[in-house]
Design an enzyme around this catalytic site. Sequence first.
Site, PDB file in Angstrom:
ATOM      1  N   GLU A 133      -5.191  -4.626  10.817  1.00 36.32           N
ATOM      2  CA  GLU A 133      -4.151  -3.616  10.959  1.00 36.32           C
ATOM      3  C   GLU A 133      -4.402  -2.821  12.239  1.00 36.32           C
ATOM      4  O   GLU A 133      -5.179  -1.846  12.215  1.00 36.32           O
ATOM      5  CB  GLU A 133      -4.170  -2.653   9.772  1.00 36.32           C
ATOM      6  CG  GLU A 133      -3.920  -3.297   8.440  1.00 36.32           C
ATOM      7  CD  GLU A 133      -3.389  -2.292   7.421  1.00 36.32           C
ATOM      8  OE1 GLU A 133      -2.250  -2.467   6.989  1.00 36.32           O
ATOM      9  OE2 GLU A 133      -4.104  -1.334   7.093  1.00 36.32           O
ATOM     10  N   ASN A 174       0.874  -1.173   0.000  1.00 40.11           N
ATOM     11  CA  ASN A 174       0.000   0.000   0.000  1.00 40.11           C
ATOM     12  C   ASN A 174       0.913   1.224   0.000  1.00 40.11           C
ATOM     13  O   ASN A 174       1.489   1.569   1.026  1.00 40.11           O
ATOM     14  CB  ASN A 174      -0.894  -0.029   1.254  1.00 40.11           C
ATOM     15  CG  ASN A 174      -1.741   1.228   1.369  1.00 40.11           C
ATOM     16  OD1 ASN A 174      -1.766   2.062   0.450  1.00 40.11           O
ATOM     17  ND2 ASN A 174      -2.433   1.370   2.487  1.00 40.11           N
ATOM     18  N   GLY A 177       2.677   2.577  10.803  1.00 38.26           N
ATOM     19  CA  GLY A 177       3.641   3.659  10.640  1.00 38.26           C
ATOM     20  C   GLY A 177       4.399   4.022  11.910  1.00 38.26           C
ATOM     21  O   GLY A 177       5.032   5.069  11.977  1.00 38.26           O
ATOM     22  N   HIS A 188      -9.545   1.369   5.108  1.00 37.84           N
ATOM     23  CA  HIS A 188      -8.258   1.550   5.788  1.00 37.84           C
ATOM     24  C   HIS A 188      -8.443   2.520   6.958  1.00 37.84           C
ATOM     25  O   HIS A 188      -9.221   3.472   6.857  1.00 37.84           O
ATOM     26  CB  HIS A 188      -7.216   2.093   4.797  1.00 37.84           C
ATOM     27  CG  HIS A 188      -5.829   2.028   5.342  1.00 37.84           C
ATOM     28  ND1 HIS A 188      -5.365   2.956   6.252  1.00 37.84           N
ATOM     29  CD2 HIS A 188      -4.820   1.153   5.149  1.00 37.84           C
ATOM     30  CE1 HIS A 188      -4.119   2.638   6.580  1.00 37.84           C
ATOM     31  NE2 HIS A 188      -3.772   1.545   5.927  1.00 37.84           N
ATOM     32  N   GLU A 233      -6.765   4.894   7.976  1.00 36.69           N
ATOM     33  CA  GLU A 233      -6.513   6.302   7.654  1.00 36.69           C
ATOM     34  C   GLU A 233      -7.733   6.933   6.992  1.00 36.69           C
ATOM     35  O   GLU A 233      -8.001   8.124   7.174  1.00 36.69           O
ATOM     36  CB  GLU A 233      -5.252   6.412   6.771  1.00 36.69           C
ATOM     37  CG  GLU A 233      -4.000   6.157   7.604  1.00 36.69           C
ATOM     38  CD  GLU A 233      -2.821   5.585   6.841  1.00 36.69           C
ATOM     39  OE1 GLU A 233      -2.854   5.537   5.605  1.00 36.69           O
ATOM     40  OE2 GLU A 233      -1.857   5.166   7.520  1.00 36.69           O
ATOM     41  N   LYS A 241       0.115   4.195  -0.280  1.00 39.52           N
ATOM     42  CA  LYS A 241      -0.557   5.365   0.308  1.00 39.52           C
ATOM     43  C   LYS A 241      -0.368   6.581  -0.614  1.00 39.52           C
ATOM     44  O   LYS A 241      -0.353   6.403  -1.835  1.00 39.52           O
ATOM     45  CB  LYS A 241      -0.049   5.604   1.732  1.00 39.52           C
ATOM     46  CG  LYS A 241      -0.192   4.338   2.592  1.00 39.52           C
ATOM     47  CD  LYS A 241       0.005   4.557   4.058  1.00 39.52           C
ATOM     48  CE  LYS A 241      -0.183   3.236   4.797  1.00 39.52           C
ATOM     49  NZ  LYS A 241      -0.084   3.366   6.236  1.00 39.52           N
ATOM     50  N   GLY A 263       2.936  -1.003   4.318  1.00 42.57           N
ATOM     51  CA  GLY A 263       2.926   0.415   3.984  1.00 42.57           C
ATOM     52  C   GLY A 263       4.331   0.901   3.666  1.00 42.57           C
ATOM     53  O   GLY A 263       4.865   0.676   2.576  1.00 42.57           O
ATOM     54  N   GLY A 264       4.949   1.555   4.630  1.00 47.35           N
ATOM     55  CA  GLY A 264       6.242   2.203   4.407  1.00 47.35           C
ATOM     56  C   GLY A 264       7.281   1.317   3.735  1.00 47.35           C
ATOM     57  O   GLY A 264       7.980   1.756   2.814  1.00 47.35           O
ATOM     58  N   SER A 305       3.546  -1.843  10.359  1.00 46.75           N
ATOM     59  CA  SER A 305       4.995  -1.869  10.545  1.00 46.75           C
ATOM     60  C   SER A 305       5.639  -3.197  10.171  1.00 46.75           C
ATOM     61  O   SER A 305       6.624  -3.622  10.790  1.00 46.75           O
ATOM     62  CB  SER A 305       5.364  -1.483  11.989  1.00 46.75           C
ATOM     63  OG  SER A 305       4.974  -0.140  12.249  1.00 46.75           O
TER      64      SER A 305
HETATM   65  P1  13P Z   1       3.053   0.638   7.673  1.00 42.62           P
HETATM   66  O1  13P Z   1       3.572  -0.653   7.096  1.00 42.62           O
HETATM   67  O2  13P Z   1       3.769   1.850   7.178  1.00 42.62           O
HETATM   68  O3  13P Z   1       2.970   0.569   9.175  1.00 42.62           O
HETATM   69  O4  13P Z   1       1.553   0.809   7.150  1.00 42.62           O
HETATM   70  C1  13P Z   1       0.698  -0.274   7.266  1.00 42.62           C
HETATM   71  C2  13P Z   1      -0.521   0.028   6.516  1.00 42.62           C
HETATM   72  O5  13P Z   1      -1.282   0.925   6.862  1.00 42.62           O
HETATM   73  C3  13P Z   1      -0.773  -0.756   5.291  1.00 42.62           C
HETATM   74  O6  13P Z   1      -2.060  -0.527   4.808  1.00 42.62           O
END
Ligand code: 13P
Length: 249
Positions: free
Chosen positions: A164, A8, A170, A94, A96, A10, A230-231, A209
Site C-alpha cells: 500500500e 478495511n 485515501g 498498516h 496509518e 478503518k 479502504g474508502g 485508492s
Molecule cells: P483507500 O482505499 O481509502 O485509499 O485506503 C486504502 C487502505 O489503506 C486500505 O488498507
Amino acid sequence: MRSLIAGNWKMNSLLADGRERAGVIAARAGGADVCDILLCPPATLLGELAARLRGSPVMLGAQDCHAEAEGAFTGDIAAPMLADLGCSHVIVGHSERRRDHGETDASVAAKASAVHDAGLAAIVCLGESAEQRDAGGARDVVRGQLRASVPRSADSTNTIVAYEPVWAIGTGDTATPDNVAALHRNLREDLLDILGDDGAGIRLLYGGSVNAGNAAELLAVPDVDGALVGGASLNVDEFWTIVESGRTA
Ligand code: 13P
C-alpha cells in the site's frame, strides 16, 4: 491464484450501518461464485459481524492487535481474543498505525508473530511514502520493510502481504498497473528468497485508492492476488463491483 478482496473499514461505521452493510455482502456472497471476501470492521463491530457472517463465505478480520497474548495493556486487544470472536485474519503494520502509533518493522513483526500463535493469518502492510518514491527508493524501502516485518513463523497459509504506497491511500492517486507490476514482481522474488518455494503461495494484495473503476485493471496485473480496499469498501455496490473483478480460481 484465487483473489482475496479485503475491506478495511478503518474507524468508520456504527452498529446499524455496519450490520446492514455486512448483511448485504453476506447475502450476495452466498449466492455467487466470487473470489474470497474479508471484512475488517472496527473492533467495536467484530462481535456483531461475527454473528452476521456466520454460515456465509465472507470472512472476518481485525485491523490490529497487541503483540502479547494477554496482560496489563489497557485498551489493547490480543490476537487470541480476536480468534475467540471468529476472526480469521488480522491486519498488522498498516501505514496509518505506523504513522499515528509509532509502529516499527520490529513491532509489526512481533504482532504478526502473535497473530500466527493465535492460529490466524496476518496481513502485513508495506509501502513507501511520497518522499521515498520521489527519491527513487521505493523498491529498497519496501524490500526492507518486508524483510523486517514478516516474522520467521510466516508461511503461505498464515501470511498475506499488502503493498500500500502511502501516497496512494485515501488520495484517489492510484499507482499505475506498470508500477504495481514491478513492485509486486520484486516482492515475489524477495518472498521466494526468504521462504523458498512457499513464497510463491503468499498472496500479494495491492491497496491504495482501489475503486470500482480501476479494480479490474489492477487485479489483472501479474502477482496481484487481491486488494485491500479502504474508502470504497464502505459503499456496498462499489465494493461488490471490486469483488466481482477478482479471480475465482
Ligand atoms: P483507500 O482505499 O481509502 O485509499 O485506503 C486504502 C487502505 O489503506 C486500505 O488498507
